[in-house]
Design an enzyme around this catalytic site. Sequence first.
Site, mmCIF file in Angstrom:
data_model
loop_
_atom_site.group_PDB
_atom_site.id
_atom_site.type_symbol
_atom_site.label_atom_id
_atom_site.label_comp_id
_atom_site.label_asym_id
_atom_site.label_seq_id
_atom_site.Cartn_x
_atom_site.Cartn_y
_atom_site.Cartn_z
ATOM 1 N N ASP A 66 -6.162 -11.054 7.940
ATOM 2 C CA ASP A 66 -6.185 -12.434 7.587
ATOM 3 C C ASP A 66 -5.252 -13.271 8.247
ATOM 4 O OD1 ASP A 66 -3.900 -10.801 6.714
ATOM 5 O OD2 ASP A 66 -4.167 -10.805 4.484
ATOM 6 N N ASN A 135 -0.156 -7.672 -7.228
ATOM 7 C CA ASN A 135 -1.273 -7.958 -7.861
ATOM 8 C C ASN A 135 -2.559 -7.068 -7.741
ATOM 9 O OD1 ASN A 135 -2.145 -9.389 -5.669
ATOM 10 N ND2 ASN A 135 -2.160 -11.345 -6.652
ATOM 11 N N HIS A 137 -4.079 -7.081 -4.664
ATOM 12 C CA HIS A 137 -4.774 -7.580 -3.544
ATOM 13 C C HIS A 137 -4.812 -6.754 -2.300
ATOM 14 C CE1 HIS A 137 -1.384 -10.477 -1.977
ATOM 15 N NE2 HIS A 137 -1.548 -9.551 -0.966
ATOM 16 N N GLU A 142 -7.506 -12.282 -3.639
ATOM 17 C CA GLU A 142 -6.886 -12.319 -4.807
ATOM 18 C C GLU A 142 -7.750 -11.804 -6.021
ATOM 19 O OE1 GLU A 142 -3.860 -12.452 -4.547
ATOM 20 O OE2 GLU A 142 -2.870 -14.459 -3.475
HETATM 21 C C1 GLP Z 1 0.158 -9.665 1.904
HETATM 22 C C2 GLP Z 1 -0.804 -9.539 3.083
HETATM 23 C C3 GLP Z 1 -1.645 -8.266 2.624
HETATM 24 C C4 GLP Z 1 -0.360 -7.300 2.472
HETATM 25 C C5 GLP Z 1 0.401 -7.495 1.025
HETATM 26 C C6 GLP Z 1 1.640 -6.821 0.771
HETATM 27 O O1 GLP Z 1 -0.089 -11.197 1.277
HETATM 28 N N1 GLP Z 1 -1.788 -10.599 3.118
HETATM 29 O O2 GLP Z 1 -2.255 -7.668 3.744
HETATM 30 O O3 GLP Z 1 -1.024 -5.739 2.287
HETATM 31 O O4 GLP Z 1 0.675 -9.036 0.982
HETATM 32 O O5 GLP Z 1 2.790 -7.079 1.646
HETATM 33 P P1 GLP Z 1 3.868 -6.146 1.702
HETATM 34 O O6 GLP Z 1 3.547 -5.036 2.735
HETATM 35 O O7 GLP Z 1 5.000 -7.082 2.620
HETATM 36 O O8 GLP Z 1 4.417 -6.085 0.682
#
Ligand code: GLP
Length: 244
Positions: A66, A135, A137, A142
């Site tokens: 992404d 959440n 995702h 989402e």
């Molecule tokens: C972000 C990314 C995800 C990631 C998630 C968790 O929004 N788009 O690919 O896995 O949130 O982030 P973190 O690893 O900082 O907890």
Amino acid sequence: MNNQVIIVKDYEEMSCLAYEYFKEQLKNNPKTVWGLATGSTPVGLYKKLCDSENLDFSNCTSFNLDEYEGLKQDDIQSYCYFMNENLFSKINIHTDKCFLPLGCAEDLDKECLKYDNMINLVGGIDFQVLGIGTNGHIGFNEPSESFSEGTHVVDLTDQTIKDNGAKYFNNNMELVPKRALSMGTLQIAKAKKIIILASGKNKALAVASAINGPVTPNVPASILQTCKDVIWIIDEAAASMLKI
Ligand code: GLP
């Protein structure tokens, strides 16, 4: 369910084990097409890859999950910048074979289609690394009423804006882009092999819902229950609500 769940002590052990799977994959297929994630979760893994002297990524290709809408590739908040800083510039992968959706493309729908075509052209993702949002995702998919298919434009939820704003934007929610481009949930689920990492108590509910709960677009990561080759590597805190 075909998901294997491995519980490790902490973030460091999670990163070490993920690194072992990464190495194994590279050994078995030096031309691996990687699916890569951003966020704090895979940073430990990426660091180990950067510190490792004898890994050869020169025949590999990568596609990231992404990118934020509107950010140029050299913007320090962009996922492109993140990947260059944390991985691409420190291993011997050819950067012209490292792809992320272009968040600043003029026509975002066209960009999404182009991205999907590129992934299809190389035969899809061989090995996907995932983190999970609080959440549930994956990528930027989402919770919603149906599973998304290909790369698409996403409206980020308040929860994600809050989570990412606190971590990366110094709690200034105004600065967090409100939309992003993300590979789709069903597209992610097509990867030949997936490892999904989670660390910390704030991920416990999302992890338990994704593994123990029903397969539902309300918890996008629950789609992984339908995949053939998925390994969850989660630390004790993230596993604290899990029923096994
Ligand atoms: C972000 C990314 C995800 C990631 C998630 C968790 O929004 N788009 O690919 O896995 O949130 O982030 P973190 O690893 O900082 O907890």
